[in-house]
Write an enzyme that holds these catalytic residues in place. Sequence first.
Site, mmCIF file in Angstrom:
data_model
loop_
_atom_site.group_PDB
_atom_site.id
_atom_site.type_symbol
_atom_site.label_atom_id
_atom_site.label_comp_id
_atom_site.label_asym_id
_atom_site.label_seq_id
_atom_site.Cartn_x
_atom_site.Cartn_y
_atom_site.Cartn_z
ATOM 1 N N ILE A 111 27.440 38.378 15.985
ATOM 2 C CA ILE A 111 26.369 39.208 16.548
ATOM 3 C C ILE A 111 25.017 38.657 16.119
ATOM 4 C CG2 ILE A 111 25.423 41.529 16.756
ATOM 5 C CD1 ILE A 111 28.140 42.673 16.318
ATOM 6 N N PRO A 112 24.552 37.603 16.811
ATOM 7 C CA PRO A 112 23.246 37.043 16.465
ATOM 8 C C PRO A 112 22.107 38.009 16.787
ATOM 9 C CG PRO A 112 24.329 35.748 18.205
ATOM 10 C CD PRO A 112 25.218 36.888 17.875
ATOM 11 N N HIS A 113 21.157 38.081 15.874
ATOM 12 C CA HIS A 113 19.966 38.902 16.069
ATOM 13 C C HIS A 113 18.848 38.309 15.229
ATOM 14 C CE1 HIS A 113 22.318 40.508 12.741
ATOM 15 N NE2 HIS A 113 21.205 40.993 12.236
ATOM 16 N N GLY A 114 17.648 38.785 15.430
ATOM 17 C CA GLY A 114 16.494 38.206 14.769
ATOM 18 C C GLY A 114 16.372 38.586 13.305
#
Length: 142
Positions: free
Chosen positions: A61-64
């Site tokens: 779950i890539p996120h900033g």
Amino acid sequence: MNEIFSLKNIVLNAKADDKFAAITLTGEVLKQNGYITERYIERMKLREEIVSTYLGNGLAIPHGTDGSDCEIIKTGISLVQFPDGVDFGDGNTAYITIGIAGKEGEHMDLLNKIALICIEEENVMALRNATSSEQILQVLNL
């Protein structure tokens, strides 16, 4: 249709050479649909350098990074399916990436909802084996 997650936010049968290419593709879906700026994708890759966004069960779950809010136009989720898998390091292979961009802390609520769905291995398998975007929407039901 849900503004945060809809058919246009789903990519099936994608390929990526490495986790950063997978994260870029996942972020590009968000950017193309007006959720984030280009810089947010860089923040997603930076987050991955700090700590892996791989959660287990073939899911990342890539996120900033913290402080990325200024690069988020509106809250959104993207999902990219990688049938061949992508190496996320430490022997972990992601078959699904779910990109999250949450305005004003909304990403934590979204992360919790997705984690509850994806803790069930059969749900992740359904995402991996989905042959249509509609099937993906049914499983996530956000």
